[in-house]
Scaffold this active site. Structure first.
Site, PDB file in Angstrom:
ATOM      1  CG  ASP A 165      -1.788   1.224   1.337  1.00 62.37           C
ATOM      2  OD1 ASP A 165      -2.938   1.129   0.876  1.00 62.37           O
ATOM      3  OD2 ASP A 165      -1.335   2.263   1.859  1.00 62.37           O
ATOM      4  CE1 TYR A 208       0.165   7.750   2.924  1.00 62.36           C
ATOM      5  CE2 TYR A 208       0.735   5.537   2.207  1.00 62.36           C
ATOM      6  CZ  TYR A 208      -0.093   6.392   2.894  1.00 62.36           C
ATOM      7  OH  TYR A 208      -1.192   5.879   3.544  1.00 62.36           O
ATOM      8  CE  LYS A 215      -4.100   4.709   1.068  1.00 58.17           C
ATOM      9  NZ  LYS A 215      -2.664   4.359   1.002  1.00 58.17           N
ATOM     10  CG  HIS A 235      -5.180   9.640   0.960  1.00 55.76           C
ATOM     11  ND1 HIS A 235      -3.843   9.565   0.670  1.00 55.76           N
ATOM     12  CD2 HIS A 235      -5.299   9.187   2.232  1.00 55.76           C
ATOM     13  CE1 HIS A 235      -3.187   9.095   1.721  1.00 55.76           C
ATOM     14  NE2 HIS A 235      -4.047   8.865   2.677  1.00 55.76           N
TER      15      HIS A 235
END
Length: 274
Positions: free
Chosen positions: A49, A54, A79, A112
């Site tokens: 994931d 990120y 996401k 998200h």
């Protein structure tokens, strides 16, 4: 009974998603995320994931390629970043994620957060991505019941997954029931509550009785509640430890004891306040 790290939940479109995945939130791009993902894949994880926010999609993609494991055997989730929501921008964001990952599709693409005024339009973009074959499944993250109620009536496709903050202090029973009713599988981020569960005496006692670590008890509780879980670590021994949850099962009374720890306590921003 879930007895193997390769066991999967079946999503509402028939796609299989592993019950255990590896999270990469706050894992720096480059050597750290590459090494961590490789360790996870070596330990048997087959679900990874990541997310646009990120900023480590490139490292995740590189590690998957270097693992030597065929791409089709690894379930990859990413996401859309919150600032890139809206129909056209979400489509561009998806293309950017594919380029960073070095892939021509992802297995699961998630909204998200339910960004106010944006997420219904974003969902329409996700439906296009799904119909075009860019994602094998689409879903949401950090959505509460009323957010789902906003998009389901007009949706061509119901979200396959809702990735939520979920741990023994936040059990979200009503949200889980709503998702189950609509065929949406829930997935836990921060299942170890960023380490706070290690302070809990009830979980400590259960762990001692089973001869397991507290992390293993919490993660097993997740999947026995029908919730996919994605613990994160950058330590090889912890990554391996977190995968050791498939050769035992928690008794009903122990499941109930952990359920009873709920405090509706969040470690992150409430979805309505983001």
């Amino acid at each position: 009974m879930i007895t193997n790290i390769k066991d999967c939940a079946t999503l509402n479109n028939g796609v299989k998603m592993p019950w255990l995945g590896f999270g990469t939130f706050q894992v720096p791009d480059g050597e750290v995320v590459e090494r961590s993902v490789l360790w996870a894949l070596e330990a048997g994880y087959r679900s990874i994931d990541t997310a646009g926010m990120y900023r480590n999609e490139a490292g995740v993609g590189k590690a998957i390629r270097e693992s030597g494991i065929p791409r089709k055997e690894i379930f990859v989730t990413t996401k859309v970043a919150n600032e890139r929501q809206g129909f056209d921008e979400a489509l561009r964001a998806f293309d950017d994620s594919l380029k960073l990952l070095g892939m021509d599709y992802v297995d699961l693409y998630l909204v998200h957060r339910a960004v106010k005024g944006k997420y219904p339009e974003t969902w329409k973009a996700f439906e296009k991505i799904y119909k075009d074959g860019g994602a094998r499944a689409i879903g949401v993250s950090n959505f509460l019941t009323h957010h789902l109620e906003d998009i389901i009536p007009d949706a061509e496709f119901i979200p396959a997954v809702n990735q939520i903050e979920y741990h023994p202090y936040l059990t979200e029973k009503e949200l889980l029931a709503f998702c189950k009713k609509h065929g949406i599988v829930c997935e836990a981020w921060s299942p170890l509550q960023r380490g706070k569960i290690f302070e809990d005496k009830t979980i400590a006692a259960i762990a001692e009785n089973y001869g397991r670590t507290m992390a293993q008890i919490a993660l097993r509780w997740n999947i026995q509640n029908g919730v996919i879980t994605i613990p994160r670590s950058v330590k090889k021994e912890r990554i391996i430890e977190n995968a050791g949850i498939f050769d035992f099962a928690l008794a009903d009374e122990d499941m109930a004891a952990i359920d009873a720890l709920n405090k509706d306590f969040r470690i992150s921003t409430h979805p309505d306040d983001y």
